[in-house]
Scaffold this motif. Structure first.
Motif, PDB file in Angstrom:
ATOM      1  N   GLU A   1       0.785  -1.196  -0.151  1.00 41.59           N
ATOM      2  CA  GLU A   1      -0.406  -0.179  -0.098  1.00 41.59           C
ATOM      3  C   GLU A   1       0.986   1.111   0.146  1.00 41.59           C
ATOM      4  O   GLU A   1       0.462   2.458  -1.088  1.00 41.59           O
ATOM      5  CB  GLU A   1      -1.141   0.282   1.053  1.00 41.59           C
ATOM      6  CG  GLU A   1      -2.011  -1.454   0.881  1.00 41.59           C
ATOM      7  CD  GLU A   1      -2.871  -0.586   2.457  1.00 41.59           C
ATOM      8  OE1 GLU A   1      -4.202  -0.918   2.646  1.00 41.59           O
ATOM      9  OE2 GLU A   1      -2.439  -0.202   3.276  1.00 41.59           O
TER      10      GLU A   1
ATOM     11  N   GLU B   1       2.392   4.928  11.199  1.00 40.76           N
ATOM     12  CA  GLU B   1       1.175   5.190  11.506  1.00 40.76           C
ATOM     13  C   GLU B   1       0.698   5.959  10.880  1.00 40.76           C
ATOM     14  O   GLU B   1      -0.661   6.156  10.819  1.00 40.76           O
ATOM     15  CB  GLU B   1       1.956   5.507  13.192  1.00 40.76           C
ATOM     16  CG  GLU B   1       0.381   5.655  13.655  1.00 40.76           C
ATOM     17  CD  GLU B   1       0.422   5.918  15.825  1.00 40.76           C
ATOM     18  OE1 GLU B   1      -0.252   6.307  16.031  1.00 40.76           O
ATOM     19  OE2 GLU B   1       1.789   5.679  15.959  1.00 40.76           O
TER      20      GLU B   1
ATOM     21  N   ASP C   1      -6.350   4.829   5.438  1.00 42.18           N
ATOM     22  CA  ASP C   1      -7.410   4.314   5.474  1.00 42.18           C
ATOM     23  C   ASP C   1      -7.873   5.328   6.074  1.00 42.18           C
ATOM     24  O   ASP C   1      -9.901   5.297   5.145  1.00 42.18           O
ATOM     25  CB  ASP C   1      -7.176   3.867   7.664  1.00 42.18           C
ATOM     26  CG  ASP C   1      -6.421   2.211   7.595  1.00 42.18           C
ATOM     27  OD1 ASP C   1      -6.595   1.753   6.482  1.00 42.18           O
ATOM     28  OD2 ASP C   1      -6.232   2.528   8.854  1.00 42.18           O
TER      29      ASP C   1
ATOM     30  N   THR D   1      -0.473   5.091   7.548  1.00 40.33           N
ATOM     31  CA  THR D   1      -1.362   4.127   7.594  1.00 40.33           C
ATOM     32  C   THR D   1      -3.078   4.415   8.255  1.00 40.33           C
ATOM     33  O   THR D   1      -3.541   4.089   7.547  1.00 40.33           O
ATOM     34  CB  THR D   1      -0.938   3.113   9.453  1.00 40.33           C
ATOM     35  OG1 THR D   1       0.087   2.398   8.938  1.00 40.33           O
ATOM     36  CG2 THR D   1      -2.673   2.051   9.304  1.00 40.33           C
ATOM     37  N   HIS D   2      -2.654   5.634   9.017  1.00 33.72           N
ATOM     38  CA  HIS D   2      -4.143   6.340   9.336  1.00 33.72           C
ATOM     39  C   HIS D   2      -4.738   7.180   7.521  1.00 33.72           C
ATOM     40  O   HIS D   2      -5.935   7.798   7.278  1.00 33.72           O
ATOM     41  CB  HIS D   2      -3.725   7.404  10.202  1.00 33.72           C
ATOM     42  CG  HIS D   2      -3.862   6.934  11.022  1.00 33.72           C
ATOM     43  ND1 HIS D   2      -5.185   6.285  11.923  1.00 33.72           N
ATOM     44  CD2 HIS D   2      -3.566   6.693  12.503  1.00 33.72           C
ATOM     45  CE1 HIS D   2      -5.021   5.786  13.145  1.00 33.72           C
ATOM     46  NE2 HIS D   2      -3.933   5.651  13.557  1.00 33.72           N
TER      47      HIS D   2
END
Length: 481
Positions: free
Chosen positions: A283, A470, A477, A473-474
């Motif tokens: 990703e 981190e 998402d 990733t957020h």
């Protein structure tokens, strides 16, 4: 009775004696004037850094250091005066080295070193009751070098040397002295660092902690042994100092570029292709150019198909034409002996003295895009900091144009507006300065000395790698939702 060759020998000795005497008679005041002349005439950004608006400030600054130079009797002590004067330009590509009073070739210092014996001796020293261990002692690594730092034999307390244990640079062999350190106070050191040609560069050193030695504005060494059990593992430390690709958390590709000069483009291309599926299936992946002190732009170009989202612009550069720079470009060739084409080029450049020549014409920038672009919907986290320098910054400049990229960390160093560094020798000093200018609008839109900002600022005390993972990733998402 004299042989026929003796008068010639006597004459040669006399000429050498006169020359050597004159060479030694050069003063700091005379050297200062010659150095100033070189930078005023040949430094590509001089007319950009010194304008009508600040010329009076520059002249007053020059007068201050001219008086300081007049008071210096030891030529080696002239170096700080020259360096402090040079700081007016705030250009990290400008620097001066003292090459010594000897006209002969520098001789490399070397000592016999037995790694296992050293480890045993250091272990014994640390076991002595009431002994305060000096955190410098041990095995350290930077890039292609491993050195052992040990007390300097026969020297006063606080004197240390860094001796090569292993080197991927064939110029350096085990036992060669790579640097010397003299403690100033606490964790601050004066450093004499030896370069490939055996000349030395004076630096400031800072022992940041038991595992990190910073040679200020130059490079950073990490300790391999003895290691702190609470610090980064030796394996991770070793990896940080070398180009590599690995998976973090078994799914996030991580690419580390400590610099852009130790590896060839073909090597980088081959390694990236061997990880092709991991890169395109993820990703997001991470490219780490923290503490990257530059090199050659072509080294990172094999990564462009994976990191770019479309065309990027690269500003066309300007070449400062001066008599001194033309002489260096000629590399000792006689202009009258050049072939017809080269002579025509020489004559044309000579007609432009005192101006910037733009090899690619009047257009501001050229546009380029790789033939292939992979994973267009992917994200890329680029990690950078205040020690991302020169070609490290051109990497940031180009990749930040990609819609895939998010920059994390702190501002880059701001050593990019001038490049193509040339070298001139003046008396016992070696001068280095940029001969080229990054873009036509450097005066209006400089990057130096402030650097380029990240998209997401991360305090240097935080673990930027973990933060970026981190945060990214957020970000991904939230985009899905």
């Amino acid at each position: 009775m004299k042989t026929p060759s003796e008068p010639l020998l006597t004459l040669a000795v006399l000429i050498w004696s006169i020359w050597y005497s004159r060479a030694q008679e050069c003063t700091c005041a005379e050297t200062f004037e010659q150095v100033v002349q070189v930078y005023e005439q040949d430094y590509a950004l001089f007319t950009i850094k010194v304008t009508e608006a600040n010329r009076a400030l520059y002249t007053a600054n020059k007068d201050v250091f001219r008086k300081k130079a007049a008071k210096v009797s030891d030529l080696e002590e002239c170096l700080p005066v020259l360096e402090h004067w040079l700081q007016f330009f705030r250009d990290g590509h400008n620097y001066i080295r003292f090459t010594g009073n000897s006209a002969g070739k520098e001789t490399r210092k070397s000592i016999a070193i037995d790694k296992e014996r050293f480890l045993d001796e250091l272990d014994s020293i640390n076991k002595i009751e009431d002994n305060i261990q000096n955190d410098l002692l041990g095995i350290w690594k930077y890039g292609e070098y491993q050195v052992v730092i040990l007390p300097k034999k026969g020297a006063a307390e606080g004197e240390f040397i860094g001796v090569v244990l292993d080197s991927k640079n064939v110029v350096w062999k085990p036992g060669d002295v790579k640097f010397e350190l003299s403690q100033i106070y606490g964790n601050d050191y004066e450093v004499v660092y030896y370069l490939n040609d055996n000349t030395k560069r004076k630096l400031k050193g800072k022992l940041q902690n038991a595992q990190n030695l910073e040679l200020v504005d130059f490079n950073n060494w990490v300790k391999l042994w003895p290691s702190d059990p609470n610090a980064t593992t030796a394996t991770e430390t070793d990896l940080y100092g070398d180009f590599h690709i690995r998976l973090i958390d078994e799914k996030i590709p991580y690419i580390r570029f400590p610099n852009f000069y130790e590896k060839e483009p073909a090597f980088v291309d081959s390694l990236i292709k061997s990880h092709h599926q991991e890169l395109v299936n993820a990703e997001f992946f991470i490219v780490d150019v923290r503490d990257n002190n530059g090199g050659n732009d072509v080294v990172y170009k094999p990564l462009f198909p994976y990191i770019l989202s479309g065309p990027i612009e690269t500003p066309n550069y300007g070449l400062w034409i001066s008599e001194g720079n033309i002489d260096i470009f000629l590399e000792g060739r006689n202009p009258e002996e050049l072939d017809e084409e080269s002579k025509a080029e020489y004559d044309y450049l000579s007609s432009l003295k005192g101006a910037l020549f733009w090899p690619d014409g009047d257009q501001y920038a050229s546009t380029s895009v790789p033939d292939t672009l992979f994973a267009p919907n992917q994200k890329v986290a680029v990690l950078m900091n205040e020690k991302t320098i020169s070609s490290g910054e051109t990497f940031v400049y180009r990749t930040r144009q990609s819609e895939k990229v998010v920059l994390y960390g702190q501002n880059t160093a701001g050593i990019i507006d001038g490049f193509n560094v040339l070298t001139r020798k003046i008396n016992c000093f070696e001068l280095h300065y940029p001969s080229s200018v990054r873009a036509k609008d450097v005066a209006e839109n400089p990057i130096d000395p402030y650097g380029m900002p990240p998209d997401v600022y991360v305090d240097e005390d935080l673990d930027v790698l973990r933060f970026a993972i981190e945060h990214m990733t957020h970000l991904i998402d939230n985009t899905k939702n």
